[in-house]
Design a protein around this motif. Structure first.
Motif, short mmCIF file in Angstrom:
data_model
loop_
_atom_site.label_atom_id
_atom_site.label_comp_id
_atom_site.label_asym_id
_atom_site.label_seq_id
_atom_site.Cartn_x
_atom_site.Cartn_y
_atom_site.Cartn_z
N PRO A 54 0.98 -1.41 0.17
CA PRO A 54 -0.12 0.03 0.00
C PRO A 54 0.85 1.27 -0.03
O PRO A 54 2.02 1.41 0.45
N PRO A 55 0.60 2.33 -0.71
CA PRO A 55 -0.71 2.86 -1.07
C PRO A 55 -1.12 1.91 -2.57
O PRO A 55 -1.95 2.39 -3.25
N GLN A 56 -0.16 1.36 -3.24
CA GLN A 56 -0.07 0.68 -4.47
C GLN A 56 -1.25 -0.56 -4.55
O GLN A 56 -1.47 -1.18 -3.31
N ASP A 57 -1.71 -0.67 -5.60
CA ASP A 57 -2.43 -1.98 -5.91
C ASP A 57 -1.84 -3.14 -6.07
O ASP A 57 -0.53 -3.15 -6.82
N CYS A 58 -2.31 -4.15 -5.93
CA CYS A 58 -1.64 -5.44 -6.30
C CYS A 58 -2.80 -6.49 -6.97
O CYS A 58 -3.72 -6.54 -6.24
N THR A 59 -2.37 -6.91 -8.28
CA THR A 59 -3.39 -7.82 -8.73
C THR A 59 -3.20 -9.30 -8.43
O THR A 59 -2.28 -9.62 -7.67
N ALA A 60 -4.20 -10.11 -8.69
CA ALA A 60 -4.21 -11.50 -8.19
C ALA A 60 -3.04 -12.04 -9.10
O ALA A 60 -2.40 -12.93 -8.59
N ALA A 61 -2.83 -11.53 -10.35
CA ALA A 61 -1.74 -12.40 -10.96
C ALA A 61 -0.23 -12.05 -10.48
O ALA A 61 0.55 -12.90 -10.16
N LEU A 63 0.12 -11.31 -7.07
CA LEU A 63 0.16 -11.97 -5.95
C LEU A 63 0.44 -13.18 -6.03
O LEU A 63 1.45 -13.89 -5.16
N CYS A 64 0.08 -14.02 -7.15
CA CYS A 64 0.53 -15.31 -7.42
C CYS A 64 1.89 -15.39 -7.82
O CYS A 64 2.67 -16.04 -7.23
N GLN A 65 2.49 -14.38 -8.57
CA GLN A 65 3.81 -14.53 -8.69
C GLN A 65 4.57 -14.48 -7.61
O GLN A 65 5.80 -14.94 -7.50
N LEU A 66 4.38 -13.41 -6.68
CA LEU A 66 5.28 -13.05 -5.54
C LEU A 66 5.16 -14.30 -4.77
O LEU A 66 6.22 -14.48 -4.06
N ASP A 67 3.89 -15.06 -4.54
CA ASP A 67 3.86 -16.02 -3.52
C ASP A 67 5.01 -17.11 -4.11
O ASP A 67 5.71 -17.64 -3.20
N THR A 68 5.08 -17.25 -5.59
CA THR A 68 5.92 -18.10 -6.01
C THR A 68 7.33 -17.74 -5.73
O THR A 68 8.29 -18.67 -5.51
N TRP A 69 7.72 -16.63 -6.23
CA TRP A 69 9.17 -16.24 -6.24
C TRP A 69 9.61 -16.06 -4.55
O TRP A 69 10.71 -16.49 -4.52
N VAL A 70 8.92 -15.78 -3.84
CA VAL A 70 9.35 -15.69 -2.44
C VAL A 70 9.26 -17.05 -1.98
O VAL A 70 10.41 -17.56 -1.21
N GLY A 71 8.66 -17.98 -2.28
CA GLY A 71 8.54 -19.31 -1.98
C GLY A 71 9.70 -20.03 -2.42
O GLY A 71 10.63 -20.71 -1.73
N GLN A 72 10.42 -19.52 -3.57
CA GLN A 72 11.47 -20.25 -4.46
C GLN A 72 12.77 -19.60 -3.63
O GLN A 72 13.59 -20.40 -3.45
N ALA A 73 12.63 -18.37 -3.38
CA ALA A 73 13.65 -17.65 -2.57
C ALA A 73 14.05 -18.27 -1.22
O ALA A 73 15.23 -18.74 -0.71
N PHE A 74 12.85 -18.52 -0.49
CA PHE A 74 12.99 -19.15 0.81
C PHE A 74 13.60 -20.72 0.67
O PHE A 74 14.29 -21.34 1.43
N ALA A 75 13.02 -21.30 -0.40
CA ALA A 75 13.53 -22.66 -0.84
C ALA A 75 15.10 -22.53 -1.06
O ALA A 75 15.83 -23.69 -0.57
#
Length: 378
Positions: A54-61, A63-75
């Motif tokens: 915030p205050p920027q918007d975040c699309t579902a697409a 959000l999906c990309q970030l969830d994957t990229w963060v998961g891969q970085a944690f992995a």
């Protein structure tokens, strides 16, 4: 068992990884800090995460990309750590908070990115994640979860009131007083506003507090900021970058950067000290990235007096890695069927083998003792 704790804080700098040897001895958890490191996010991922706040918007697409990229970085962080510590048995992940939904005095939801399936797949180890969501579901705020470690660690030391202070992007405290239930909540901004001011001059942060040290506190700005309603709300409460974001500093662009930085340091120090004083703090034990800012620490010492200010390193827990060890502890408790904050927290993603958690302990856990690393020299 050897447990790896992984998290990324509200500053979104990267991943903190901490390996702890944890064992149950009667009613006491013994924690031996073995290894801790910080692994920066790839620059593009760091930029994308900041752009989704915030205050920027975040699309579902996105959000999906970030969830994957963060998961891969944690992995990746998990596999790097596993290579150095092949006897790891469990991973715990607090993920990356992207949104914390607070309405008045109630937290309605919290969202952490970093899909744990990537971690479990890469490491082959069972992975405890989604630790905050269960606390929110039972009526808590999901933050700060540090109270679970702090209450076990600081309780019963003496008859003084001890306060554990975490100086991350958001500052939070845990109050541990004799004969009282622990109290934990976010006091307000820690480093979040400081980092935003630093970016105005192309810096990631105010290294060693040098900008703030060269500035002068602007009393008119400070008084305006201290009127923020959050500070007057009763605990428990939590906040995040949904409130203290870049738009919070609108109108300060015409001021000298050093003066704005000095004012933000004073704001953090005053709001933290006010909260500690409200609970009669005798000793304040600080940790988190803010302890590396000597200008902030001097301001805190001035406002906290006569309370004693020290750092968690003085008691065996590295201040830079305390939240990593907290994460490892949370995973360990869940794996052993020990409630935290009144509930078993998190969900468990299996590794390569079927899940085989031990039976819960017969004695309730009431203490935590930090054990020094054995001397390898013999």
């Amino acid at each position: 068992m050897k447990v790896l704790g992984l998290l990324s804080g509200t500053s979104m700098d990267g991943i903190d990884a901490a390996v702890a040897d944890l064992r149950l001895a009667g009613d006491t958890v013994e924690l031996t800090p073995l290894h801790a490191t910080a692994i920066p996010y790839p620059q593009q991922l760091h930029t994308e995460l900041l752009g989704a706040l915030p205050p920027q918007d975040c699309t579902a697409a996105k959000l999906c990309q970030l969830d994957t990229w963060v998961g891969q970085a944690f992995a990746d962080a998990g596999t790097q750590t596993l290579a150095a510590h092949p006897d790891l048995e469990l991973v715990a992940s607090l993920g990356q908070t992207i949104y914390h939904w607070v309405d008045g005095d109630r937290c309605n939801g919290t969202l952490q990115l970093g899909q744990p399936a990537w971690i479990a797949e890469a490491t082959g180890l069972p992975t405890v994640a989604d630790l905050r969501a269960r606390d929110v579901a039972r009526g808590g705020h999901g933050a700060p979860l540090a109270a679970i470690l702090d209450a076990l660690w600081l309780a019963g030391r003496d008859d003084r009131t001890w306060v554990a202070l975490n100086l991350g992007g958001i500052a939070n405290i845990t109050v541990v007083a004799p004969g009282q239930a622990p109290i934990a909540y976010d006091t307000g901004p820690g480093n979040a506003l400081l980092d935003l001011v630093a970016r105005r001059v192309g810096l990631h942060q105010d290294e060693d507090g040098e900008l703030a040290a060269d500035g002068t506190v602007q009393q008119d700005l400070l008084e305006l900021l201290l009127h923020e309603p959050y500070y007057a709300r009763p605990a428990p409460k939590s906040t995040g970058k949904e409130l203290f974001h870049v738009g919070y500093l609108d109108g300060t662009e015409h001021r000298v950067v050093e003066d704005v930085m000095a004012t933000m340091v004073e704001l953090t120090a005053i709001t933290v000290a006010d909260a500690c004083r409200k609970h009669g703090a005798d000793v304040v034990v600080a940790s988190g990235g803010g302890v590396r800012n000597p200008t902030l620490m001097r301001a805190l010492q001035r406002h906290l007096a006569p309370a004693e200010l020290c750092v968690s390193d003085d008691f065996g827990l590295p201040s830079d890695a305390k939240e990593g060890y907290l994460t490892a502890l949370l995973g360990f408790l869940t794996w052993h069927g020990v409630p935290a904050n009144g509930r078993l927290l998190g969900s468990v993603t299996p590794g390569r083998e079927p899940l085989r958690p031990p039976l819960p302990p017969e004695v309730p856990v009431s203490k935590l003792r930090v054990v020094e690393v054995p001397d390898a020299s013999g």
